[in-house]
Design a protein around this motif. Structure first.
Motif, short mmCIF file in Angstrom:
data_model
loop_
_atom_site.label_atom_id
_atom_site.label_comp_id
_atom_site.label_asym_id
_atom_site.label_seq_id
_atom_site.Cartn_x
_atom_site.Cartn_y
_atom_site.Cartn_z
N SER A 1 29.80 7.25 -13.41
CA SER A 1 30.40 8.58 -13.50
C SER A 1 29.57 9.49 -12.61
CB SER A 1 30.39 9.07 -14.95
OG SER A 1 31.01 10.33 -15.07
N ILE A 2 30.09 9.79 -11.43
CA ILE A 2 29.29 10.39 -10.36
C ILE A 2 29.81 11.79 -10.02
CG2 ILE A 2 28.52 10.10 -7.97
CD1 ILE A 2 28.82 7.11 -8.33
N PRO A 3 28.94 12.77 -9.87
CA PRO A 3 29.36 14.12 -9.46
C PRO A 3 30.01 14.09 -8.08
CG PRO A 3 27.12 14.16 -10.31
CD PRO A 3 27.49 12.72 -10.15
N PRO A 4 31.04 14.90 -7.85
CA PRO A 4 31.71 14.93 -6.54
C PRO A 4 30.75 15.19 -5.39
CG PRO A 4 32.99 16.15 -8.15
CD PRO A 4 31.70 15.80 -8.81
N SER A 5 29.72 16.01 -5.63
CA SER A 5 28.79 16.36 -4.55
C SER A 5 28.03 15.14 -4.04
CB SER A 5 27.80 17.42 -5.03
OG SER A 5 27.06 16.95 -6.15
N ILE A 6 27.80 14.15 -4.91
CA ILE A 6 27.10 12.92 -4.51
C ILE A 6 28.09 11.89 -3.98
CG2 ILE A 6 25.75 10.95 -5.37
CD1 ILE A 6 24.31 12.90 -7.22
N LEU A 7 29.23 11.76 -4.66
CA LEU A 7 30.25 10.81 -4.21
C LEU A 7 30.72 11.13 -2.80
CD1 LEU A 7 32.08 8.42 -4.86
CD2 LEU A 7 33.68 10.05 -5.94
N LEU A 8 30.73 12.40 -2.47
CA LEU A 8 31.14 12.84 -1.15
C LEU A 8 30.36 12.14 -0.04
CD1 LEU A 8 32.65 14.92 0.69
CD2 LEU A 8 30.78 16.50 0.25
N ASN A 9 29.08 11.88 -0.28
CA ASN A 9 28.21 11.32 0.74
C ASN A 9 28.02 9.81 0.63
OD1 ASN A 9 27.46 13.87 1.98
ND2 ASN A 9 26.37 14.31 0.09
N MET A 10 28.72 9.17 -0.28
CA MET A 10 28.59 7.74 -0.44
C MET A 10 29.50 7.00 0.54
SD MET A 10 28.21 7.28 -4.60
CE MET A 10 28.29 5.49 -4.45
#
Length: 622
Positions: free
Chosen positions: A432-441
């Motif tokens: 369950s990942i915050p959008p701000s981190i998922l954005l850079n994955m």
């Protein structure tokens, strides 16, 4: 909250249950048939007054055709995740649309655009004199880092369809005695073949520049990748070098990327949001320190499967229009590859479309050879992609140099990816990942996480997450990945696929067992030195990967006779060069020992090297 915003800042009004399941695929794991898979996402919403404005009144019959496709941004919880191309059609009171994200936005263009049709303003006029051209050719080889191309020699007796008895059998002829390139004339006609060979990295930059993408990544910082050049069949008619795309075959961009991914295992990560393509090699990815830690967001880690443990026999496709690679005699053609890369048990056969040229060894240097036309009445437009390697001038005896290019055959660096697949566990991670981190994955960026108190690194194969039309602080993400391993257990070696002739091209073959961490070296070599006045000449290839303790796997080193009768070849001595004395060697089922002489070791019972039946390589054990 999901927002789709057009270039006028208008927001598409979505239905409350709108949902997309987005995928980010690592192209290293994508098969050719799945290339560009799942990069277009369909949706439906109402034809409201707001949405009529969003689509620029495309519901009206008089609307322009260009109004049915336009750029948008996709925002999730106020973070811009994607730039995309929005296409739609109106069906009664519904708006049916498709989002083409990242690669999908340019996929059609890549499948249509042929490489030679791309315009590049990078032609170069060297001048009007042969001396100026010869000096330029030499400088491209002395200072390859300063040029996107190089003029290294390739032996080709058939390069000119209009050849006379004076025509030289060379593309880019090097006068070794004078230490310069030479351009020859018969009367006023140039009888020397001249061709620039372009760097692969330069070509990639020009191709993505056409697609309006910046290109970055480890491949452009990797010295080995900077040494890869593309062979071409376009000879110059003067001293002007044409635009780079002129020297490429008639294939489209999508096929170029697919073939390069298959041959070099290059990862292409398209990001339309930043107009960037990230190009990485397995080496740059696996050794990079870049990593996104997701430990605090991981819900579960499932060991989905043990490593695939497949064996491969990999060969490069032979260009059957090139007679230099024809090993047949008379009317019998034989285009069997000379060598193959064996991974594990070699069970699964793979042929890679991108090949290379054959090679001719001289006493102090070597060069690629081919036998096919490069200048014809009509310009040649089609030929298979083939790669060569060139790093600059090779220093040779006599205080001289030679611009030595080499065929780019399969080697240990190609085995790295297959060994990784065989040794890396498959994982499925839910988080369950915050959008701000998922954005850079990105799929080409490693992830780190803690599982049962142990920290792991993994390379994503596919990242999947639903986006829904509600505000959320965390997003449900499923990651299919492979664990990063520090060393490989899978063995590999380069196999000779052509039986050795006992009279012509005789060779000794060697394998070795050692433990690099204990013995302190990564490579050994065996050389054969003429003695007692022998006129035979030899060359060698080193052993750069050990077998297991039973002799399985590892690379095969060779000593190859370049010249000399059998009697002359027998008047020679095999010498092993390594920092540690080995225990013994096995030949034809017999165990033998070594004797140290100066900085090398000789093989006891040397006569056996010629006369004992050698059904497989001599095995050296440390």
């Amino acid at each position: 909250m999901l927002k789709i915003i057009n270039d006028r800042g208008q927001i598409l009004e979505l239905q409350s249950n709108t949902q997309f399941t987005m995928e980010r695929n690592n192209s290293l794991f994508t098969s050719e048939s799945e290339f560009a898979h799942d990069i277009a996402y369909p949706g439906t919403t109402g034809l409201t007054e707001n949405n009529k404005l969003f689509i620029r009144s495309g519901h009206l019959t008089e609307a322009l055709n260009t109004d049915y496709e336009f750029p948008v941004q996709v925002m999730i919880s106020d973070y811009t995740f994607y730039k995309a191309v929005f296409t739609y059609k109106v069906v009664k009171d519904q708006l049916q649309f498709i989002l083409k994200v990242n690669f999908g936005a340019v996929a059609a263009k890549m499948k249509i655009a042929m490489l030679p049709d791309i315009y590049t303003a990078d032609a170069v006029n060297i001048g009007t004199t042969a001396a100026a051209m010869e000096a330029h050719m030499k400088d491209t080889c002395f200072n390859p880092q300063n040029y996107p191309y190089a003029f290294f020699p390739v032996n080709n007796p058939s390069w000119d369809e209009f050849a006379t008895s004076f025509t030289q059998p060379w593309i880019n002829e090097w006068d070794h005695a004078a230490q310069k390139f030479i351009i020859r004339y018969q009367a006023t006609s140039m009888i020397s073949g001249l061709t620039p060979f372009f760097k692969l990295t330069y070509v990639l930059k020009r191709v993505f520049e056409y697609l309006k993408f910046n290109v970055v990544g480890g491949i452009f910082d990797d010295p080995d990748s900077q040494q890869i050049y593309l062979y071409n069949r376009r000879a110059l008619s003067g001293f002007a070098i044409g635009p780079s795309m002129y020297y490429l075959p008639q294939i489209n961009i999508a096929d170029l990327i697919k073939m390069l991914t298959d041959r070099l295992k290059i990862s292409f990560d398209f990001d339309l949001l930043s107009s960037t393509v990230i190009v990485e090699t397995p080496g740059s990815i696996l050794t990079s320190s870049a990593c996104i830690d997701i430990s605090e967001f991981v819900g579960s880690v499932d060991e989905k499967a043990t490593p695939e443990g497949k064996g491969y026999k990999i060969t490069l496709k032979i260009d059957e229009a090139d007679q230099a690679q024809n090993r047949g005699t008379g009317d019998e053609n034989d285009f069997t590859p000379a060598t193959g890369l064996i991974i594990g048990d070699g069970e699964n056969k793979l042929e890679v479309d991108i090949g290379t040229l054959a090679k001719k060894d001289e006493t102090d240097y070597s060069y690629p050879i081919t036998d096919q036309s490069c200048r014809t009445t009509e310009p040649i437009t089609e030929w298979p992609l083939r790669l060569l390697r060139f790093s600059g001038m090779k220093v040779v005896p006599g205080f001289k140099v030679f611009p030595q290019a080499s065929p780019m055959d399969l080697d240990g660096s190609d085995a790295r990816w297959y060994c990784f697949l065989n040794d890396a566990k498959k994982l499925t991670i839910t988080a369950s990942i915050p959008p701000s981190i998922l954005l850079n994955m990105k799929p080409s960026t490693k992830i780190g996480f803690i599982d049962k108190g142990v920290y792991f690194y993994a390379l994503p194969e596919k990242i999947t997450f639903p986006i829904i039309n509600t505000t959320t602080e965390r997003m449900s993400v499923k990651i299919q990945a492979r664990t990063i391993v520090s060393s490989f257990n899978t063995k590999y070696y380069i196999a000779d696929l052509i039986p050795q002739d006992t009279e012509t091209g005789f060779s000794d073959r060697y394998k070795a067992y050692w433990i690099p961490e204990i013995h302190g070296f990564n490579e050994i070599r065996v050389e054969r030195v003429p003695i007692n006045g022998s006129t035979a000449t030899f060359t060698y290839t080193p052993i750069d990967s050990p077998t297991d303790d039973g002799g399985i796997g590892g690379t095969v080193g060779k000593v190859i006779a370049l010249s000399g009768s059998r009697i002359e070849r027998e008047k020679s001595e095999a010498r092993l060069f390594c920092p540690v004395k080995p225990q013994y060697y096995i030949i034809g089922g017999y165990k033998r020992t070594f004797t140290q002489v100066s900085n090398y070791y000789t093989f006891d019972d040397a006569a056996a090297m010629f006369f004992i039946y050698k059904d497989k390589p001599i095995w050296i054990v440390f």
